[in-house]
Design an enzyme around this catalytic site. Structure first.
Site, PDB file in Angstrom:
ATOM      1  N   LYS A  12      34.720  35.193  35.945  1.00  0.00           N
ATOM      2  CA  LYS A  12      35.936  36.779  36.691  1.00  0.00           C
ATOM      3  C   LYS A  12      37.019  35.809  37.340  1.00  0.00           C
ATOM      4  O   LYS A  12      36.458  35.339  38.622  1.00  0.00           O
ATOM      5  CB  LYS A  12      34.896  37.926  37.984  1.00  0.00           C
ATOM      6  CG  LYS A  12      36.250  38.977  38.943  1.00  0.00           C
ATOM      7  CD  LYS A  12      35.389  39.596  39.568  1.00  0.00           C
ATOM      8  CE  LYS A  12      36.039  40.801  39.778  1.00  0.00           C
ATOM      9  NZ  LYS A  12      35.523  41.533  40.542  1.00  0.00           N
TER      10      LYS A  12
ATOM     11  N   ARG B 152      41.464  34.103  49.579  1.00  0.00           N
ATOM     12  CA  ARG B 152      40.039  33.373  49.734  1.00  0.00           C
ATOM     13  C   ARG B 152      39.799  32.594  48.746  1.00  0.00           C
ATOM     14  O   ARG B 152      38.796  32.322  48.531  1.00  0.00           O
ATOM     15  CB  ARG B 152      39.096  34.942  49.245  1.00  0.00           C
ATOM     16  CG  ARG B 152      39.436  36.581  49.870  1.00  0.00           C
ATOM     17  CD  ARG B 152      38.577  37.188  48.654  1.00  0.00           C
ATOM     18  NE  ARG B 152      38.481  38.476  50.260  1.00  0.00           N
ATOM     19  CZ  ARG B 152      38.552  39.808  49.271  1.00  0.00           C
ATOM     20  NH1 ARG B 152      39.227  39.419  47.808  1.00  0.00           N
ATOM     21  NH2 ARG B 152      38.837  40.651  49.828  1.00  0.00           N
TER      22      ARG B 152
ATOM     23  N   GLU C  15      28.551  26.284  38.703  1.00  0.00           N
ATOM     24  CA  GLU C  15      28.353  27.066  39.921  1.00  0.00           C
ATOM     25  C   GLU C  15      27.631  28.384  39.292  1.00  0.00           C
ATOM     26  O   GLU C  15      26.793  28.679  39.559  1.00  0.00           O
ATOM     27  CB  GLU C  15      29.534  27.808  40.816  1.00  0.00           C
ATOM     28  CG  GLU C  15      29.997  27.411  41.752  1.00  0.00           C
ATOM     29  CD  GLU C  15      29.869  27.287  42.361  1.00  0.00           C
ATOM     30  OE1 GLU C  15      28.941  28.223  42.973  1.00  0.00           O
ATOM     31  OE2 GLU C  15      31.405  27.160  43.662  1.00  0.00           O
TER      32      GLU C  15
ATOM     33  N   ARG D  75      42.335  45.715  44.974  1.00  0.00           N
ATOM     34  CA  ARG D  75      42.958  45.281  46.873  1.00  0.00           C
ATOM     35  C   ARG D  75      43.354  47.181  47.277  1.00  0.00           C
ATOM     36  O   ARG D  75      42.415  47.286  48.086  1.00  0.00           O
ATOM     37  CB  ARG D  75      43.909  44.599  47.383  1.00  0.00           C
ATOM     38  CG  ARG D  75      43.641  43.130  46.761  1.00  0.00           C
ATOM     39  CD  ARG D  75      43.062  42.594  47.751  1.00  0.00           C
ATOM     40  NE  ARG D  75      42.658  40.851  47.041  1.00  0.00           N
ATOM     41  CZ  ARG D  75      42.972  39.762  47.710  1.00  0.00           C
ATOM     42  NH1 ARG D  75      44.294  39.522  47.994  1.00  0.00           N
ATOM     43  NH2 ARG D  75      42.647  38.933  46.685  1.00  0.00           N
TER      44      ARG D  75
ATOM     45  N   SER E 183      40.939  44.078  37.235  1.00  0.00           N
ATOM     46  CA  SER E 183      42.645  45.338  37.802  1.00  0.00           C
ATOM     47  C   SER E 183      43.813  44.858  37.030  1.00  0.00           C
ATOM     48  O   SER E 183      44.680  45.776  36.286  1.00  0.00           O
ATOM     49  CB  SER E 183      42.363  45.641  39.306  1.00  0.00           C
ATOM     50  OG  SER E 183      42.381  44.288  39.814  1.00  0.00           O
TER      51      SER E 183
ATOM     52  N   TYR F  49      36.949  49.032  33.087  1.00  0.00           N
ATOM     53  CA  TYR F  49      37.592  49.494  33.385  1.00  0.00           C
ATOM     54  C   TYR F  49      38.041  50.618  32.427  1.00  0.00           C
ATOM     55  O   TYR F  49      38.154  51.728  32.305  1.00  0.00           O
ATOM     56  CB  TYR F  49      38.971  50.028  34.614  1.00  0.00           C
ATOM     57  CG  TYR F  49      38.323  49.000  35.495  1.00  0.00           C
ATOM     58  CD1 TYR F  49      37.777  49.629  36.796  1.00  0.00           C
ATOM     59  CD2 TYR F  49      39.212  47.098  35.874  1.00  0.00           C
ATOM     60  CE1 TYR F  49      37.604  48.831  38.061  1.00  0.00           C
ATOM     61  CE2 TYR F  49      39.004  46.575  37.554  1.00  0.00           C
ATOM     62  CZ  TYR F  49      38.213  47.316  37.809  1.00  0.00           C
ATOM     63  OH  TYR F  49      37.779  46.530  39.031  1.00  0.00           O
TER      64      TYR F  49
ATOM     65  N   LYS G 240      33.563  32.748  39.745  1.00  0.00           N
ATOM     66  CA  LYS G 240      35.368  33.852  40.349  1.00  0.00           C
ATOM     67  C   LYS G 240      35.760  32.675  40.890  1.00  0.00           C
ATOM     68  O   LYS G 240      36.102  31.923  41.448  1.00  0.00           O
ATOM     69  CB  LYS G 240      33.811  34.920  41.581  1.00  0.00           C
ATOM     70  CG  LYS G 240      35.360  36.028  41.940  1.00  0.00           C
ATOM     71  CD  LYS G 240      34.510  36.778  43.004  1.00  0.00           C
ATOM     72  CE  LYS G 240      35.679  38.032  43.481  1.00  0.00           C
ATOM     73  NZ  LYS G 240      34.903  38.783  44.117  1.00  0.00           N
TER      74      LYS G 240
END
Length: 331
Positions: free
Chosen positions: A255, A224, A240, A213, A281, A320, A203
């Site tokens: 992602k 982050r 990972e 957000r 998004s 989505y 990610k």
């Protein structure tokens, strides 16, 4: 006028396999099927009716009742599952609402499981960012940095709350070191051995998360980058994913998807578990904005986007557009 030179006719003609829609379908190397798609769904505490998300046209924050209508449609369309995100009315530094049995996400899990039963895989976002007043994915230390190991303890508690609510699959998404092992051990110790883990393994700290957000009313100040991956690193994404498989992940995920198709392919080649990719998004919003201006063919762009993610190696795609894509595929 000089005569055209004689053209030697091609012996090999790849175009022969493109001449009709039926022939193109028959030899297609990649397909998108409804059961490969997962619909992310936002549930906001205290709503009486759905609330539109301005930066994501067509996507809403659901009330408890509208959520059930959405999952009923998802089941009827034959989608693979739904990923639930909860948005509480009140937040605090520890993200207490994430583990409250009466919290918005835990109630949503129970509602959806009761509504659609075995027709959909019910997944939950296992992260604190929607529930903390500082907007980070974990609890903070005295210096205001995310405390990896204290956060792991909260993730274990959250996993048990989701399992008690009836979830099929948890999605630890905070990018804390060791999160999959801690979640797996907590679930197994409580005899929730059948609850599976979709690990957000690779990610990235992406600019394309912007509309999300708004969707979760994020309280985040800053970024982050100390725990999500650097967009420059692909090998690290594979590392990972391998670590998460070793710790007990049933599915690993990359992602975002579109800007990281190379990572999707590298992870697919490296692991022997299913690979998911999240069509996030910002990727959704770009297509919707371009289509709204008449610059692209919206429906064709949706299917091409999802096909590209599948072609890169994703077995499962969170998007989505999941419900709409399923309807388009039915045509």
């Amino acid at each position: 006028m000089s005569e055209l030179p004689e053209i030697k006719r091609p012996l090999l003609r790849p175009r022969r396999l493109r001449t009709t829609p039926a022939l193109r379908r028959m030899v297609a190397e990649t397909s998108v099927e409804p059961q490969q798609l997962v619909l992310p769904v936002f549930i906001r505490e205290g709503l009486d009716e759905p609330r539109p998300i301005g930066s994501m046209p067509g996507v809403v924050q659901h009330s408890r009742s509208s959520l059930l209508a959405a999952v009923d449609e998802a089941a009827e369309l034959g989608l693979g599952g739904v990923m639930l995100f909860g948005i509480p009315e009140h937040k605090d530094a520890e993200g207490s609402g994430a583990t409250d049995p009466s919290g918005v996400l835990n109630l949503a899990i129970t509602d959806v499981v009761a509504e659609v039963g075995d027709a959909l895989t019910v997944m939950s976002d296992l992260c604190l960012d929607e529930f903390t007043d500082h907007g980070h994915c974990g609890v903070l230390d005295a210096q205001g940095q995310v405390d990896n190991d204290r956060t792991l303890a909260r993730y274990a508690e959250m996993a048990l709350a989701h399992a008690a609510a009836g979830v099929d699959m948890v999605g630890p998404s905070g990018m804390m070191d060791g999160q999959v092992r801690v979640v797996r051990e907590a679930l197994d110790a409580a005899e929730h051995t059948d609850v599976s883990i979709l690990a957000y393994s690779a990610k990235y700290a992406s600019a394309f998360f912007g509309p999300f957000r708004e969707a979760v009313d994020s309280s985040l100040q800053g970024d982050r980058r100390t725990y999500q991956q650097d967009p420059a690193n692909a090998r690290e994404g594979v590392r990972e994913a391998l670590l998460d498989v070793a710790e007990g992940a049933d599915i690993v995920m990359v992602k975002p998807a579109l800007a990281y198709l190379d990572v999707v392919r590298a992870v697919r080649d490296a692991v022997d578990v299913p690979v998911a990719a999240y069509n996030i998004s910002g990727e959704y919003a770009m297509v919707e904005a371009a289509a709204a201006h008449g610059w692209i063919d919206r429906e064709a762009a949706i299917l091409e986007t999802l096909t590209s993610i599948r072609r890169a190696g994703a077995d499962v795609v969170l998007t989505y557009w999941a419900a709409e894509a399923a309807r388009l595929l039915r045509r």
